[in-house]
Design an enzyme around this catalytic site. Structure first.
Site, short mmCIF file in Angstrom:
data_model
loop_
_atom_site.label_atom_id
_atom_site.label_comp_id
_atom_site.label_asym_id
_atom_site.label_seq_id
_atom_site.Cartn_x
_atom_site.Cartn_y
_atom_site.Cartn_z
N ASP A 119 -6.73 49.74 -18.80
CA ASP A 119 -5.43 48.41 -19.01
C ASP A 119 -4.44 47.65 -17.99
OD1 ASP A 119 -4.91 46.67 -21.39
OD2 ASP A 119 -2.71 47.33 -20.49
N HIS A 131 -7.17 44.16 -13.45
CA HIS A 131 -6.75 43.66 -12.66
C HIS A 131 -4.93 43.19 -11.93
CE1 HIS A 131 -6.41 41.88 -16.21
NE2 HIS A 131 -5.97 40.74 -16.10
N ASP A 174 -7.76 42.51 -28.68
CA ASP A 174 -6.45 41.78 -28.14
C ASP A 174 -6.68 40.07 -28.51
OD1 ASP A 174 -5.83 43.68 -26.26
OD2 ASP A 174 -7.02 43.43 -24.63
#
Length: 1535
Positions: free
Chosen positions: A557, A560, A658
């Protein structure tokens, strides 16, 4: 093609880390890493962390790999691990049997290496993991492209004992992987990703209060899914934050970015608490009187809020003071110190003031920044001219310091204010979106959940305290709990950097308010290594290992925002538990290259991609194509070509958890077609629980608390689109498992997309057509008119037809307001799924039941394609094409394995003259045959550079690795059979190639009978396969230096065939009938100077070009008979003691002084290298012009032996001769002035140097004659080089020593030359005397020493370009000709002088590919040649600067050879060999990439492309091949 071990060739390059480049390989394939041309000449050792057999992967443990020659021979050992890169054909290989991402790097042998040294070059390869499901002993593999993954939120599964019935929904819907959000204990926000304790199972899993559920309990459920259901599982791991309520933080506060661990965040924390107080004041109504009410809903409220923030709240905290110094403190201390010190000796110097800068207080206390006080004393305690006593000076100095410090403080205040202005704007933008904008949520309440401003830090213990009190706490133990939240950064940020770490400068994302903060979680601070936060690393390692033990994979999760080194460490720990770990990542970098860094470093298997990001059907189709497979008809992998890099493997979801439901963004009728398009992507696919059940809202990871429904209790096969989704999921799996790896997307209509999946093995095809509905259609929408579906082949079945309609009289009506269940997550129930599976066309409700056939094409007409419809069909080949495929499979396999005996037999009979047109032959040569042939012209591309196979292969080599099926070459193949017919028919024009022509016709016959879209890939396999056989035959016919050598000399040798061919319009003159065997053929092989300008007719055979190139192109390649005929043929034309400039089939022109010396030198080379080479000296030469005024004689009318002709040439030069060219005038030269036709040759009586020419002609290779009337350079040679040209003196000397040797061995009857003077006196010189005289005078007259006093000598330590030129300044020009003399006559020169001159040539003349033809410091230097230049500049007009700076290739060969010769003499050999290889890198690269597969005539400045240059030139190829031969003879080409 047959399925066996795939071989992938990947280059490794100098200076390239290649983290941004991704290579995805299958387990069981073989990787061959080879150096690219940038490494030529280097000694490199290759390392990898791919473990040796039987060992486990450890990221930091590298092992040496062995290098092999192309024949498989190992050339390195443990004791000697470095390979000398002398070509790109050496390789190191690894059989890839374990999954993961592995790094390969090399180091140079000559470089000192330690643990911190960066590699000299590196690359990564990813080996895909294997997912296994099923019971032990009967497991099956889930191919990655077969993955169908459904996401479930763990907190909505409820008690563990109810999971099975809820997870069964995924199984029954056709999913084979389930993605679980974290199963751990959640924090107070109830967000599925805010974990309170990473080492405890969520209490939600308990069926009653107090029940303890363990990870082992969860593992039992997951195990059942895997073994009994055949469903694998992955689970999220959250590495970069933890819930605010995590108890373990109290014992280990060092694990967070807090005001204690990271004092640089204290200014941002102060801003955060000021904003929080402002929010509290708004909520309490305290700002209503100044225009900021508790309900903010207009721009005027925002303007008032902005004013209050700037003028009230920021002034309460004065954040800038945390960056400033206490000015008066320093001024007072300064006054105290200067009174106790000796008076200064320096005068005040304002320029030094800038040396005093603020040094930030590491604790970020108010006015606590410092300066270098001792330095300040040194600078500011100085004399001032306006001070006349010490007290006034003290005050002046202190005031100056104060002004400077005030200025520093003001500057930092201004800088911080800019950041705060930016921060306030960001804050207001957030408020505007949340509370004011019409497209925002229009929040009205102010609460902990909906605060006015995002909180960036935890405010533990701040309640009820003033800002001053909070600030004091910030510097105490309480600061441990003022912890920074995690989030994602707005705008462009570097995902490879941790945004919470201290940044360069004074700003950070927290101070500038650039973070979308997650106020329920704090960001974890790992540091650079486990020792920086031991507990945190141990805690998270245990968490990840537990997850890896239970599940088949993990989803990383917020990848980045996860520090790379942390994720590396933890994923390595996970892979120790599960080596086949499937790693999925959520990664948003907006860059494929940056994505690849994460994929390579972390070993990410699949990146999440969202279909919902598409804004229309066309974009959705593009995403299907981008994320999956190769194009339909894609080229077969060719192990002889480097593998192309790829994009990361995708897990392509129709909906992620999401995102809001597509029902909110598009329409309910789009759920099914979008799911169908996703299912056709050749990658992993997935969805979110609720999508298939028609849940019309976002199932929120934070707010949603209702549980999922159980299978059979509220949800079943009839619910929503589950039945259709199951059919699509099963189809997706079958396509992957049956090898349907090729994809084609067709936009049939703005709303209709057709996706084709094709199997390159069975050549079956599945086509799915989806009618999307991104917006609601007309409630009574009927069928959409779409062009028919046309495909080549036979319809096997309709796999499925599915549509979704409203159960009402308006099938596409908008749904009524949704009735949300209070107890469970529910979806729409008023829709009907219409589904048919595996039906004949006669039962179709979408297609017309009658198909039509047009040749091999089947046409299906749509009868009822309405919005929201999905239809899929299966297609097989017609029987005819199936038989053709069988033949093609056998043929291409045989070509790949080298087992096509018929072809081998045909090619084994071909000699080099026959192979030349089969591989090469340019357009002009083809036309010259007179059969109407030309180079193949591809529409929208242009003619190929060669008519032979090289023309096609040069393009295919570029097209095939990247599957560029849109290239005009592929279009042409699909459009018709012209290219195939051209290849076969053209070869039939050559008697010796007729069998090959027939072979091609037979091979192409089945190719013409398969679907047109598949032709390019088989065409490439056939043509490239034959090409490889032809090239191997060329190598077989070469001498051992080439045959048994590397690809570099082999490629150069192959290139020589471009120039050596039979040309109808350019034959040798007739030979003497008395010539000894072997007799010449009727049509001889001749040597073209370059392509295409010098390929046919009178322009083909140039005297000097031929003999400059003869050794490299003919003698080193073993073509002695053909070289013999060329030597004799040119000898027949001798006249005036000269060899013709242009042969013109025996109608020569004698306007060059140098060709005869190159001819004589070539005879020397022939005698020394050919078997029984001296026999040529006695060969009969049929003189065309036995004396100067003779008319042409017929063959055999006047024969001489060759040594007589050689003697005549020397004798005439010794005697001297003045003559005028025959037919002088514009009929033979349109530009030369009359004086230029007058020629003069001779030998200087004192020096022995040959000389000749005048200022009106140019008799050497630098032969450009001006031709512009406008620029007034017509008839003016740019480089007359009259007098004694340096290279001719060197050639002359070499020839004389050769003649001396022949005379001494009595091979020839001559011992020297003689001449008569004007009065009849005779002068005789023996060959030895003549040569000695040259040697005695060469350095004296050509070397420009330090003592040279001539005014035009601009450089010392060089060799002059000529001696005795009419324009004396040209003698002293530094040009590229002297290395020729150093090479052919090295004993002429003093070694130290020669080396000095070569070093100057290196400095001034050496260019990337060639040598500058003139010193750049010369006033005449003009680097760029443009023959079309029509300016008035006489130096460049009409290309007058042809030899005045442009960089010619062939001289670099002599330069490099000369350096090798004199390096050996001067003790510099090893470094010069290395330098030579490094220079040759550019030539190898050009040879490998030029469509011509040759080296150009010249380049412009710094190696730039010259449009007027021949793209491939004989002497360029020859010169470099001679360099390689010299390296070979030195033993310097051993890998």
């Amino acid at each position: 093609m047959a399925k066996d071990m795939e071989i992938h060739s990947i280059p490794i390059s100098e200076g390239q880390n290649a983290e941004h480049v991704l290579y995805r390989l299958k387990r069981g394939s073989k990787l061959c890493v080879h150096p690219d041309s940038s490494l030529l000449g280097r000694k490199i050792a290759l390392y990898t962390n791919y473990p040796a057999e039987g060992k486990k992967f450890v990221r930091t443990e590298y092992r040496l790999l062995d290098w092999h020659l192309k024949n498989g021979k190992q050339i390195t050992t443990v004791m000697h691990p470095e390979a000398h890169v002398v070509d790109t054909d050496i390789y190191a290989q690894v059989e890839l049997q374990i999954s993961g991402t592995f790094r390969f790097y090399f180091t140079y042998a000559e470089r000192e290496v330690n643990s911190t040294s960066p590699p000299d070059g590196a690359l990564y390869v990813q080996v895909e993991p294997t997912l296994h499901v099923g019971p032990p002993g009967a497991q099956k593999i889930i191919p990655l492209d077969s993955v169908r993954c459904q996401t479930v939120m763990t907190k909505l599964l409820g008690p563990l004992n109810t999971w099975e019935s809820k997870l069964r929904v995924a199984k029954e819907s056709g999913y084979n992987v389930i993605h679980f959000t974290p199963i751990q204990e959640l924090g107070g926000s109830r967000s599925g990703y805010s974990l309170r304790d990473q080492l405890k199972v969520s209490s939600n899993c308990a069926s009653k209060k107090g029940e303890k559920i363990t990870f082992e309990d969860v593992e039992k459920v997951i195990k059942k899914c895997r073994q009994e259901w055949g469903v694998a599982s992955i689970c999220d791991i959250v590495l970069n934050h933890t819930a605010n309520e995590s108890e373990w933080l109290l014992q280990h506060p060092d694990a967070t970015y807090s005001c204690t661990t990271c004092p640089y965040l204290r200014p941002a924390f102060l801003l955060d608490v000021a904003l929080a107080q402002c929010g509290s004041d708004i909520a309490a109504g305290n700002l209503e009187h100044v225009g900021v009410p508790s309900i903010i809903d207009s721009e005027c409220h925002l303007e008032a809020l902005k004013y209050q923030l700037h003028n009230t709240y920021l002034s309460k905290v004065n954040i800038y003071e945390l960056y400033q110094c206490d000015v008066m403190k320093y001024v007072n201390e300064f006054m105290t110190q200067v009174r106790t010190r000796e008076p200064p000796k320096n005068v005040a110097n304002e320029s030094r003031f800038r040396e005093i800068q603020l040094i930030q207080d590491p604790g970020y206390r108010r006015l606590a920044s410092t300066i270098n006080f001792e330095l300040a004393l040194d600078i500011f305690n100085a004399f001032h001219g306006d001070c006349f006593d010490e007290e006034s000076r003290f005050r002046k100095c202190a005031e100056t310091l104060r002004h400077h410090l005030d200025d520093l403080n003001n500057r930092v205040r201004g800088e911080i204010q800019e950041y705060l202005n930016y921060a306030i704007d960001n804050c207001l933008a957030g408020v505007r979106y949340e509370r004011v904008q019409h497209d925002g949520p229009r929040v009205r309440e102010i609460s902990e959940k909906h605060s006015v401003f995002m909180t960036y830090f935890t405010h533990t213990g701040c309640l009820g305290k003033s800002l001053n009190e909070i600030e004091k706490d910030m510097y105490t133990k309480a600061g441990d709990l003022f912890m920074a939240h995690n989030g994602w950064v707005m705008g462009s940020s570097d995902p490879l950097k941790d945004f919470a770490e201290e940044q360069p400068g004074r700003a950070n994302v927290y101070l500038k308010r650039e973070l979308i903060s997650w106020g329920d979680s704090v960001k974890l601070r790992f540091g650079r290594k486990p020792e920086d936060s031991p507990y945190l690393w141990r805690h998270m390692t245990e968490y990840v290992e537990t997850t890896a033990r239970i599940f088949d994979g993990v989803r990383l999760d917020n990848c980045h925002s996860t520090p790379l080194h942390v994720a590396e460490y933890l994923l390595d720990a996970a892979r120790k538990i599960n080596p086949e770990l499937y790693v999925v990542a959520e990664l948003f970098t907006n860059s494929d290259g940056t994505d690849n860094v994460f994929v390579n470093r972390l070993g990410i298997t699949s990146l999440i991609r969202e279909a919902l990001s598409a804004w229309d059907a066309h974009e959705q189709g593009r995403l299907v194509y981008r994320y999956g497979g190769v194009p339909v008809g894609g080229f077969y992998a060719n192990p002889m070509r480097d593998a192309a890099s790829t994009v990361a493997h995708a897990l392509f979801l129709d909906l992620t958890h999401d995102n809001p439901s597509p029902v909110e963004k598009r329409s309910v009728y789009d759920l099914l077609p979008s799911a169908g398009l996703v299912a056709m992507a050749c990658c992993a696919t997935g969805s979110n629980r609720g999508y298939d059940e028609l849940v019309p809202h976002h199932i929120h990871v934070v707010d949603e608390e209702r549980p999922y429904q159980e299978w059979g209790k509220g949800v079943d096969a009839a619910s929503g689109i589950i039945g259709a989704k199951r059919a699509l999921n099963l189809l997706h799996g079958q396509l992957a498992e049956e090898g349907f790896s090729q994809v084609y997307v067709d936009q049939m209509d703005p709303n209709v997309v057709a996706v084709t999946r094709h199997s390159p093995i069975s050549h079956q095809t599945v086509i799915l057509v989806a009618h999307t509905a991104f917006s609601y259609p007309d409630p009574n929408a009927g069928p959409t008119h779409v062009r028919p579906l046309t495909f080549e082949g036979v319809l096997d079945e309709v796999i499925l037809e599915a549509s979704l309609t409203m159960q009402s009289d308006k099938p596409f009506d908008r749904p009524a307001p949704f009735k949300r269940s209070e107890n469970v997550i529910n979806g729409f129930t008023q829709f009907k799924l219409n589904l048919q599976e595996h039906i004949p066309l006669s039962k179709s409700q979408v297609f017309s039941t009658q198909l039509s056939v047009e040749g091999n094409n089947t046409v299906l007409h749509f009868a009822n394609l309405r919005p929201g419809t999905v239809v899929a069909i299966r297609v097989s080949m017609h029987p005819g094409p199936r038989n053709s495929f069988a033949k093609l499979q056998q043929l291409t396999n045989d070509l790949r394995l080298g087992t096509n005996e018929e072809l081998q037999a045909i090619v084994s009979k071909l000699d080099l003259p026959s192979l030349s047109p089969a591989i090469f032959s340019c357009d002009q040569e083809e036309r010259d045959l007179g059969l109407g042939g030309t180079a193949y012209d591809i529409p929208n591309f242009g003619p190929l550079v060669y008519c032979g196979l090289q023309g096609f292969v040069s393009l295919l080599t570029e097209i095939s690795p990247h599957n560029d099926l849109g290239h005009p070459l592929c279009n042409n193949l699909r459009d018709g059979n012209w290219m195939m017919d051209y290849i076969a028919d053209r070869l039939n024009n050559y008697d010796e190639l007729k069998p090959l022509s027939k072979w091609f016709k037979d091979a192409f016959e089945p190719l013409k009978n398969i679907p047109r879209y598949l032709i390019p890939c088989y065409f490439d396999a056939i043509v490239s396969g034959v090409y490889n056989v032809l090239v191997q035959q060329v190598n077989n016919l070469m001498p051992s230096f080439i045959r048994d050598g590397h690809q570099f000399p082999q490629s150069l040798a192959l290139s020589t065939l471009q120039f050596l061919a039979v040309c109808k319009s350019a034959n040798m003159p007739g030979f003497s009938p008395a010539l000894s065997p072997p007799k010449p053929p009727k049509q001889c092989v001749t040597l073209a100077a370059g392509l295409t300008h010098f390929s046919t007719g009178y322009m083909r055979c140039w005297g000097r070009d031929t003999f400059i190139a003869l050794r490299g192109c003919m003698l080193l390649t073993g073509r002695f008979n053909e070289a013999r005929f060329i030597i004799l043929g040119f000898g027949e034309c001798l006249r005036h003691g000269l060899i013709p400039n242009l042969l013109d089939s025996g109608k020569p022109r004698f306007n060059c002084r140098d060709a005869v010396w190159w001819w004589l030198h070539s005879i020397k080379q022939y005698v020394e290298s050919a078997p029984k080479g001296a026999d040529i000296l006695k060969d009969k030469v049929s003189r065309i012009f036995p004396y100067d005024d003779a008319e042409p004689h017929a063959p055999g009318a006047f024969d001489q032996v060759l040594y007589d002709v050689m003697q005549e040439a020397l004798q005439i030069h010794f005697q001297g001769l003045q003559y005028r060219e025959r037919n002088a005038g514009q009929q033979i030269d349109a530009h030369m002035v009359d004086e230029g036709f007058n020629n003069h040759i001779g030998v200087h009586p004192e020096t022995g140097f040959v000389y000749g020419g005048n200022v009106f002609n140019c008799g050497t290779w630098m032969d450009k004659m001006g031709s512009s009337e406008k620029a007034n350079n017509r008839g003016r040679p740019s480089t007359p080089r009259d007098g004694s040209a340096v290279e001719l003196v060197g050639l002359q000397y070499a020839v004389l020593r050769f003649m001396q040797g022949l005379a001494e061995k009595q091979v020839i009857p001559y011992t020297g030359v003689e001449r008569k003077g004007p009065s009849g006196e005779q002068t005789k010189w023996s060959f030895k005397e003549w040569a000695d005289r040259i040697k005695e005078n060469f350095d004296k007259h050509f070397f420009v020493g330090d003592q040279e006093t001539c005014a035009v000598a601009n450089k010392r330590g060089i060799y002059k370009d000529s001696h005795g030129a009419t324009q004396s300044w040209t003698d002293f020009q530094l040009r590229c000709n002297f290395p020729i003399t150093l090479t052919v006559a090295p004993d002429l020169c003093n070694p130290q002088k020669a080396w000095r001159a070569l070093e100057l040539a290196k400095k001034h003349l050496l260019a990337p590919l060639g040598m500058k033809t003139l010193d750049p410091d010369d006033w005449n230097y003009r680097a760029n040649y443009d023959n079309s230049n029509d300016s008035t500049d006489c130096t460049v007009a009409h290309g007058a600067n042809y030899h005045q700076g442009p960089e010619w290739l062939w001289p670099i060969g002599f330069y490099l050879r000369a350096r090798l010769i004199f390096a050996k003499k001067c003790g510099h050999l090893d470094e010069t060999i290395a330098e030579t290889w490094s220079i040759l890198r550019a030539h190898l690269r050009e040879l490998q990439t030029s469509h011509w597969r040759g080296l150009p005539e010249l380049t412009n400045d710094n190696g730039s492309y010259c449009p007027d240059s021949c793209r491939t030139q004989a002497w360029s190829i020859a010169a470099i091949l001679e360099v390689l031969n010299d390296l070979h003879n030195l033993g310097a080409d051993v890998a």
